[in-house]
Design an enzyme around this catalytic site. Structure first.
Site, mmCIF file in Angstrom:
data_model
loop_
_atom_site.group_PDB
_atom_site.id
_atom_site.type_symbol
_atom_site.label_atom_id
_atom_site.label_comp_id
_atom_site.label_asym_id
_atom_site.label_seq_id
_atom_site.Cartn_x
_atom_site.Cartn_y
_atom_site.Cartn_z
ATOM 1 N N GLU A 204 0.839 -1.215 0.000
ATOM 2 C CA GLU A 204 0.000 0.000 0.000
ATOM 3 C C GLU A 204 0.871 1.261 0.000
ATOM 4 O OE1 GLU A 204 -2.117 1.725 -1.278
ATOM 5 O OE2 GLU A 204 -3.909 0.861 -0.361
ATOM 6 N N ASP A 279 -7.130 0.166 -3.466
ATOM 7 C CA ASP A 279 -8.170 1.202 -3.566
ATOM 8 C C ASP A 279 -9.019 1.026 -4.824
ATOM 9 O OD1 ASP A 279 -6.362 1.841 -5.490
ATOM 10 O OD2 ASP A 279 -5.838 3.811 -4.679
HETATM 11 O O1 AHR Z 1 0.499 0.534 -3.351
HETATM 12 C C1 AHR Z 1 0.199 0.748 -4.679
HETATM 13 C C2 AHR Z 1 -1.237 1.165 -4.841
HETATM 14 O O2 AHR Z 1 -1.425 2.442 -4.299
HETATM 15 C C3 AHR Z 1 -2.274 0.349 -4.130
HETATM 16 O O3 AHR Z 1 -2.568 -0.880 -4.721
HETATM 17 C C4 AHR Z 1 -3.436 1.260 -4.179
HETATM 18 O O4 AHR Z 1 -4.366 1.038 -3.138
HETATM 19 C C5 AHR Z 1 -2.815 2.648 -4.095
HETATM 20 O O5 AHR Z 1 -3.280 3.473 -5.122
#
Ligand code: AHR
Length: 496
Positions: A204, A279
């Site tokens: 994340e 996300d």
């Molecule tokens: O960590 C990379 C990405 O960043 C994740 O998958 C996403 O939740 C956020 O936009």
């Protein structure tokens, strides 16, 4: 064979014994996945051929004959009920109704396991699966492991082709709230050696190839046709990335050590995602064949045993995806008998009632349908004539080069458009210009599926040609007359 989609799929969660792959396989007789077909919106369940065996692809092929089929549920084989279904909207909306992501085509990723045909999950951009209420998955800083078998040649640099542990509200809740396998050539966060693609960890707010937030040269470019990818993490500020060829050899450790700054302790939430970011970022592509997640930190030896089991499954590419080449041209009645072979000419005549004099024709970069006959202007005949080429993006399928504009090909672009574009030599162009003809959905000729968006077929609508999906939201995606509008009679030379 093994667990997962091909043989059964997914998630062992909460089990202390890690990857009891063979034992599940021997025991498992439950559902592997569900498909939903376009002709009548009904569903059916695909189960193993025999206890612990691979998926019964023949059931799918019969149920899905002459229509579209989507993978609507990927069942968990662990007994925990952690099934994966169409991902809901989160930080980002998906392209389907109500902001959901698209479901995958059920036929986008045909391969063989020990010589028997099975299908994987072909994730085109916009496709995603999720379970935000999974049980037994690791939470907080608890240990977990995961592996997946993926197509090492199907990827892009967009966020994020992931499989693993993510947020339960489909939103970015901060560093450490995810722990997933990522595969692709994104350089937006970290990267490994060479030009990619890489196996990385999506923790994340970052894709990581090690503890450094940017380059970790121990994480190699890996692009075998089938790859095994491993990411695991434990509570003592340790995590690892491992990988290898899913067809031969052993796993290598690409990173093992401390977490990146800001990622200790982890704050895992326990949802499960496939094909998307935490996300619901949904612009990535890739192919998933099988995988599992565990609670507890698997030893390298356990993963090595999993790799041995994967090798024994003998992953292999399947036969040609083009019935057009295997059965020859389903031409108009009359004098045409020339077989469809690479390098030969072809034309595409509509079969919808009222349109049967119309051929796929280009006018500059625009592609539409126009009436063409033996008395037509030779220029128009040439504009409706194409040369069959081996698929630029996948040699199991085909590409169609313009006969009057050499070097230009029929191409899907902007998701659902069909254009004539000059080949710019990029991976993206090659994939966009690759199509897999199937037997025509209305019983005539061929239905021509986009290779990299396999829910989309070449369709005419109001005389314009599109890459349409019968579950899409555009007017030209209209399910009424879809099966007729995507079926094309093919002739082995220019019209007339
Ligand atoms: O960590 C990379 C990405 O960043 C994740 O998958 C996403 O939740 C956020 O936009």
């Amino acid at each position: 064979a093994c667990i997962t989609l091909l043989a059964p799929a997914l998630v062992v969660k909460g089990l202390q014994c890690l990857y009891p792959r063979r034992r599940w396989a021997l025991a498992y007789t439950g559902p592997l996945y569900q498909v939903k077909r376009g002709s009548d919106s009904t569903t059916t369940t695909i189960a193993p051929i025999a206890a612990g065996g691979i998926a019964n692809a023949a059931t799918q092929d019969t149920f899905c004959a002459k229509t579209t089929c989507l993978i609507s549920i990927i069942y968990d084989q662990s007994g925990r009920g952690n099934h994966l279904t169409q991902a809901p909207p989160g930080g980002f909306k998906g392209p389907a109704a109500d902001g959901y992501d698209n479901l995958a085509s059920a036929i986008g990723a045909p391969i063989t396991i020990n010589g028997q045909k099975v299908y994987g999950v072909f994730v085109a951009p916009g496709t995603g699966y999720r379970n935000n209420a999974a049980s037994g998955t690791a939470k907080g800083d608890a240990a977990e492991g995961m592996y997946a078998v993926l197509d090492g040649t199907h990827y892009n640099g967009k966020c994020c082709f992931d499989y693993g542990n993510a947020e339960t509200n489909s939103r970015d809740t901060g560093a450490g709230h995810m722990e997933c396998i990522y595969f692709g050539d994104s350089t937006s966060w970290g990267k490994g050696a060479g030009s990619g693609p890489w196996i990385m960890g999506d923790l994340e707010d970052g894709l990581f190839s090690g503890s450094n937030a940017k380059l970790n040269s121990g994480d190699p470019t890996i692009n075998y046709r089938f790859i095994t990818a491993v990411v695991k993490g434990e509570s003592s500020n340790q995590w690892a990335i491992r990988g290898g060829n899913a067809v031969s050899g052993s796993l290598s450790t690409f990173y093992s050590g401390v977490r990146p700054n800001g990622y200790n302790p982890m704050k895992k939430e326990g949802a499960i995602i496939l094909g998307i970011g935490g996300d619901n970022s949904r612009n990535a592509q890739g192919t998933f064949y099988e995988g599992a997640m565990t609670s507890g930190f698997p030893t390298d030896a356990t993963e090595d045993a999993v790799q041995a089991n994967i090798l024994a499954a003998k992953y292999a590419v399947g036969a040609s995806q083009s019935t057009l080449l295997t059965t020859g041209l389903a031409g108009d009645s009359g004098s045409i008998s020339r077989r469809a072979t690479i390098g030969n000419s072809i034309s595409f005549r509509a079969t919808s009632a009222g349109y049967t004099t119309q051929y796929i024709t280009h006018n500059g970069s625009a592609i539409n349908i126009q009436a063409v006959s033996s008395s037509s202007n030779p220029i128009l005949k040439q504009q409706a004539s194409w040369t069959i080429r081996t698929g630029l993006g996948n040699d199991a399928c085909l590409s169609f080069e313009s006969q009057d504009t050499a070097g230009s090909y029929i191409r899907r672009s902007n998701m659902d458009h069909i254009e004539l574009n000059a080949n710019d030599g990029t991976k993206e162009f090659n994939e966009d210009a690759t199509f897999c003809p199937e037997d025509g959905f209305n019983g005539q000729g061929y239905s021509i599926r986009s290779w990299n968006h396999p829910t989309r077929y070449i369709r005419h609508y109001n005389n314009v040609v599109y890459a349409a999906s019968n579950v899409g939201l555009q007017t030209f995606d209209d399910a009424i007359s879809f099966h007729d509008d995507v079926s094309w009679r093919c002739r082995g030379y220019e019209p007339g």
